[in-house]
Design an enzyme around this catalytic site. Structure first.
Site, PDB file in Angstrom:
ATOM      1  CE  LYS A   1      39.321 -19.684  28.303  1.00 20.88           C
ATOM      2  NZ  LYS A   1      39.209 -19.716  26.844  1.00 20.88           N
TER       3      LYS A   1
ATOM      4  NE  ARG B   1      39.956 -11.768  20.087  1.00 22.04           N
ATOM      5  CZ  ARG B   1      39.845 -12.687  19.137  1.00 22.04           C
ATOM      6  NH1 ARG B   1      39.046 -12.585  18.278  1.00 22.04           N
ATOM      7  NH2 ARG B   1      40.099 -14.146  19.282  1.00 22.04           N
TER       8      ARG B   1
HETATM    9  N1  BES Z   1      43.211 -17.180  26.434  1.00 24.96           N
HETATM   10  C1  BES Z   1      42.357 -17.843  25.465  1.00 24.96           C
HETATM   11  C2  BES Z   1      43.217 -18.403  24.533  1.00 24.96           C
HETATM   12  C3  BES Z   1      43.803 -19.749  24.631  1.00 24.96           C
HETATM   13  C4  BES Z   1      43.132 -20.837  24.578  1.00 24.96           C
HETATM   14  C5  BES Z   1      44.961 -19.868  25.307  1.00 24.96           C
HETATM   15  C6  BES Z   1      43.732 -22.180  24.986  1.00 24.96           C
HETATM   16  C7  BES Z   1      45.776 -21.101  25.404  1.00 24.96           C
HETATM   17  C8  BES Z   1      44.950 -22.262  25.231  1.00 24.96           C
HETATM   18  C9  BES Z   1      41.684 -16.660  24.870  1.00 24.96           C
HETATM   19  O1  BES Z   1      41.271 -15.710  25.726  1.00 24.96           O
HETATM   20  C10 BES Z   1      40.267 -17.245  24.298  1.00 24.96           C
HETATM   21  O2  BES Z   1      39.351 -17.837  25.043  1.00 24.96           O
HETATM   22  N2  BES Z   1      40.233 -17.434  22.952  1.00 24.96           N
HETATM   23  C11 BES Z   1      39.206 -18.048  22.417  1.00 24.96           C
HETATM   24  C12 BES Z   1      38.802 -16.846  21.185  1.00 24.96           C
HETATM   25  C13 BES Z   1      37.390 -17.458  20.584  1.00 24.96           C
HETATM   26  C14 BES Z   1      36.341 -17.035  21.616  1.00 24.96           C
HETATM   27  C15 BES Z   1      37.211 -16.683  19.295  1.00 24.96           C
HETATM   28  C16 BES Z   1      39.520 -19.363  21.767  1.00 24.96           C
HETATM   29  O3  BES Z   1      40.785 -19.305  21.281  1.00 24.96           O
HETATM   30  O4  BES Z   1      38.867 -20.133  21.788  1.00 24.96           O
HETATM   31 MN    MN Z   2      39.432 -16.202  26.608  1.00 22.54          MN
END
Ligand code: BES
Ligand code: MN
Ligand code: ZN
Length: 495
Positions: A269, A345
């Site tokens: 991230k 997921r």
């Molecule tokens: N935990 C995150 C989702 C999330 C993002 C929760 C912002 C709260 C605030 C999840 O694991 C994630 O990183 N999802 C990605 C998916 C993408 C790589 C398809 C996302 O939402 O960017």
């Molecule tokens: Mn994630």
């Protein structure tokens, strides 16, 4: 905090702050009603000077020099026809916050009778409690504040409301527990510590507990979950709690995403993706464990409830998941990991397979799953995905009763092409557009299709950046009250 209903007359009440909800157009009668507390000519003048008419969100505070009551806060409720219980929650929390830290005993006087009184009493009691919760656990010096320790709901018939009021405390303790789990930092609330918390619940409330360690998960073929966990020095803990009543007529499973920290893995991230916030990536599991706490205390009849968390961290080390790895979940499906940041997921996949094997009447999962859901619905509304209309209705009703925002989203089957892999059965992410939908479709691949299942994306709702209604800044405990309402309703209707 002691919360009770008192049927006494407003003029006989004593305490430090009186909160009075005023419907638009009822000023005159209140001037008369309050005349032994505030002189009528004075109150009339104050209403006039401040143009207070009882419109929604109007507020007027009057400090009193004599008598036990130090302050009366008049809060506008608008017109009776448009007034909802959620407005009472909002009014309650604004007024509570105004006196928080200064006062001990509150009286709340609302036009209860336009609602089903026990629901209104419960909502307002919860609103006071939940607006007051402050997390001081990580401060080195304890800041001494005056606590609100007594709340009286004035003008309620105690006969009808007492049993509802008795549930306020167990419900709020569940929400508080969930909030504390979420706000605990990732170096404190590790997967192991989460298992310890489940263990405490099990011993304190007589729930059955099974914790699967890494080896046991391997034996079950949980290759998706374990693939996420292996990039961390901390071992995964698969948590399974069970509440069982004396007679079981229905069985449901609640699953919570339990990433105690989500760095993104090798798809780290970066930039604006707020890695520093990712301790709340176990918000789903916090709600599930918070619900477990309350359910274990309320002991609903006829319904067996399972609480499942595949806890782990998404980190980076020499053996972490590579972008491009192909892994195998416990139902035999293979997954090409085209993004290590879509880890939730993967953990949920094995949890859903495990849950399906319990042959429940329904499965509901809560997960901080996608940023896309936050973009779509913001931080007051969670996304709900299910193919089952009845389950959708039940959960929407339960959330509505709790005042928690929820909105059904489409399970667009044609978007499944987005998670097709050329080399494995599936890939874990699709294109950016509709990213929350493909996430839900991915999960669906791991649920036995004969079991009603719903997925609730709480990425936006599990946290608030500012004090909002009954939620002080920080973790909200979103979902606990919705799930409790749902289970209570199932319990009542089980046969
Ligand atoms: N935990 C995150 C989702 C999330 C993002 C929760 C912002 C709260 C605030 C999840 O694991 C994630 O990183 N999802 C990605 C998916 C993408 C790589 C398809 C996302 O939402 O960017
Ligand atoms: Mn994630
Ligand atoms: Zn995540």
């Amino acid at each position: 905090m002691q919360i009770s209903a008192v049927s006494k007359d407003i003029n006989e009440w004593s305490g430090s702050v009186l909160i009075a909800g005023i419907l638009e157009g009822t000023i005159e009668s209140h001037i008369n009603l309050f005349k032994t507390i505030i002189k009528d000519t004075y109150l009339s003048k104050r209403f006039n000077d401040s143009k207070f008419k009882g419109k929604k969100n109007q507020r007027l505070s009057i400090e009193l020099m004599e008598g036990t009551i130090k302050k009366v806060i008049f809060v506008g409720l608008g017109e009776a026809e448009t007034l909802r219980i959620n407005d009472l929650r909002k009014a309650t929390s604004i007024c509570t916050r105004q006196v928080l830290g200064f006062e001990r005993k509150l009286g709340i006087f609302f036009p209860w009778d336009i609602f089903e009184t026990s629901s209104a009493a419960c909502a307002v009691g919860e609103a006071v409690r939940l607006s007051c919760i402050k997390d001081h656990r990580f401060k080195s010096e304890s800041t001494e504040h005056t606590q609100i320790d007594e709340v009286e709901l004035i003008g309620l018939s105690t006969k009808t409301t007492n049993s509802a009021i008795a549930e306020i405390n167990p419900i709020c303790e569940g929400v508080k527990f969930a909030r504390e789990l979420v706000s605990a930092p990732p170096n404190v609330l590790t997967p192991y510590q989460m298992a310890k918390e489940a263990e405490k619940l099990a011993t304190n409330y007589d729930l059955d507990l099974k914790i699967l360690d890494k080896k046991e998960c391997e034996e079950k073929g949980m290759g998706a979950y374990l693939a996420v966990a292996k990039g961390s020095d901390l071992e995964p803990n698969f948590i399974h709690l069970k509440y069982s009543p004396n007679t079981v007529k229905k069985k449901v499973v609640l699953i919570g995403k339990g990433l105690t920290f989500d760095s993104g893995g090798y798809n780290l991230k970066v930039g604006a993706s707020q890695i520093e916030k990712m301790k709340y990536d176990m918000g789903g599991s916090a709600s599930v464990l918070g619900t477990a706490r309350t359910i274990a205390e309320l002991k609903p009849t006829n319904i067996e409830v399972h609480f499942i968390v595949a806890a782990c961290e998404n980190m980076i080390n020499g053996s972490a998941l590579h972008p491009g790895d192909i892994i195998k979940a416990s139902n035999g499906k293979t997954i090409e990991v085209n993004n290590t940041d879509a880890e939730g997921r993967l953990t949920l996949a094995d949890a859903l397979v495990y849950a399906s094997k319990l042959k429940p009447d329904a499965i509901v999962d809560l997960a901080t799953l996608t940023g896309a859901c936050v973009i779509a619905l913001g931080d007051e509304i969670a996304g709900l995905w299910t193919d089952n209309d009845q389950l959708s209705e039940q959960l929407t009703k339960a959330a509505g009763k709790a005042g928690e925002g929820i909105w059904r989203m489409p399970m667009q089957d044609s978007y499944k092409s987005g998670i097709k892999s050329s080399i494995a059965d599936l890939q874990n992410t699709g294109p950016r557009p509709g990213g929350s939908i493909t996430a839900a479709l991915f999960l669906k691949e791991f649920v036995n299709s004969s079991i009603p299942w719903a997925h609730i994306d709480i990425a936006g709702t599990c946290w608030t950046e500012k004090d909002r209604d009954i939620n002080p800044k920080g973790a909200t405990g979103y979902g606990v009250r919705t799930l409790i309402n749902w289970i209570k309703e199932l319990s009542l209707n089980a046969n």
